[in-house]
Design an enzyme around this catalytic site. Structure first.
Site: not given
Length: 254
Positions: A193, A155, A92, A195, A162
């Site tokens: 994906t 990003y 998630i 996300a 992260k």
């Protein structure tokens, strides 16, 4: 070489058949694990439930990690049906679009707090809930990305988020290691994906990654699943606290 027969696994974060979490669920099931699978909300349920049913999931439940009641409900179901948990897969991440697409310098306090809570805090909370259900040890995994280590264009704020997720994984691995509970961060290269599609210029990122990686191949959800299944097995019982790159060697190239 290894089996997950009889193992009980909770997989959180499936959105559709392209999700990393789905690749993990497929691999865990293929090796014999029994599954509990969650979906975010009523909008997501039609996309997730058929996948869960196809995998023979024994528990299918809604889970918005911002809802304490739903978290309690999922773990209550696991406790009542299985009495234990062997594997947790957390896949998630979220950041409000206006903060995700802007500079790190300009990220709002609210956006940063939201991104940290959903992407990092939820993993900590789920591991905390899983701990008492892992009296004989277990494995908890989350998903990271190379942008945690180096600056990756576009990003943005998810890089620092992260990085925090990876650090949290190491600290929890150290704390839970004496109980036989391993904690890992999987760091696949960019995947197409749902996300990831929110990142600006994502197609360019995919192309550059394929060009740069020594194998010239992007990671797949099957690659991630195979690695996750190994880490969940007893064969990996003495491996913990690592960030596992699944990126065709992208991270080793300067």
């Amino acid at each position: 070489m290894f089996s997950l027969q009889g193992k009980k696994a909770l997989v959180v974060g499936i959105a559709n058949a392209q999700s990393i979490a789905y690749g993990c669920a497929k691999a865990l099931r293929a090796q014999g694990a029994d599954l509990a699978i969650t979906y975010l909300n009523d909008k997501a349920q039609p996309h997730v439930r058929p996948l869960a049913l196809d995998l023979g999931a024994e528990i299918i439940a809604p889970l918005n990690v911002g809802d304490e009641g739903q978290i309690d409900s999922v773990f209550d179901q696991i406790s009542e049906r299985w009495g234990r948990l062997d594997t947790l897969v957390h896949s998630i991440a979220f950041c409000p679009a206006e903060d995700l697409h802007g500079r790190v310098t300009d990220c709002s306090r609210t956006g940063f707090q939201t991104a940290m809570d959903i992407s990092v805090g939820s993993f900590m909370h789920l591991v905390r809930k899983a701990e008492p259900l892992m009296p004989d040890g277990g494995c908890c995994m989350t998903m990271s990305y190379y942008g945690s280590e180096k600056v990756v264009e576009h990003y943005n704020i998810m890089g620092p988020v992260k990085a925090a997720l990876e650090s949290v994984s190491r600290y929890m691995a150290a704390e839970l290691g004496p109980k036989g509970i391993r904690v890992h961060a999987l760091s696949p290269g960019p995947l197409a994906t749902r996300a990831a599609s929110g990142i600006d210029h994502f197609d360019e990122l995919l192309n550059r990654a394929a060009e740069r990686a020594p194998t010239h191949h992007l990671a797949t959800i099957e690659d991630c699943g195979a690695y996750a299944a190994f880490l969940a097995s007893d064969a990996a019982a003495n491996v913990t606290g690592e960030v596992h790159h699944i990126d065709g060697g992208y991270n080793i190239v300067g």
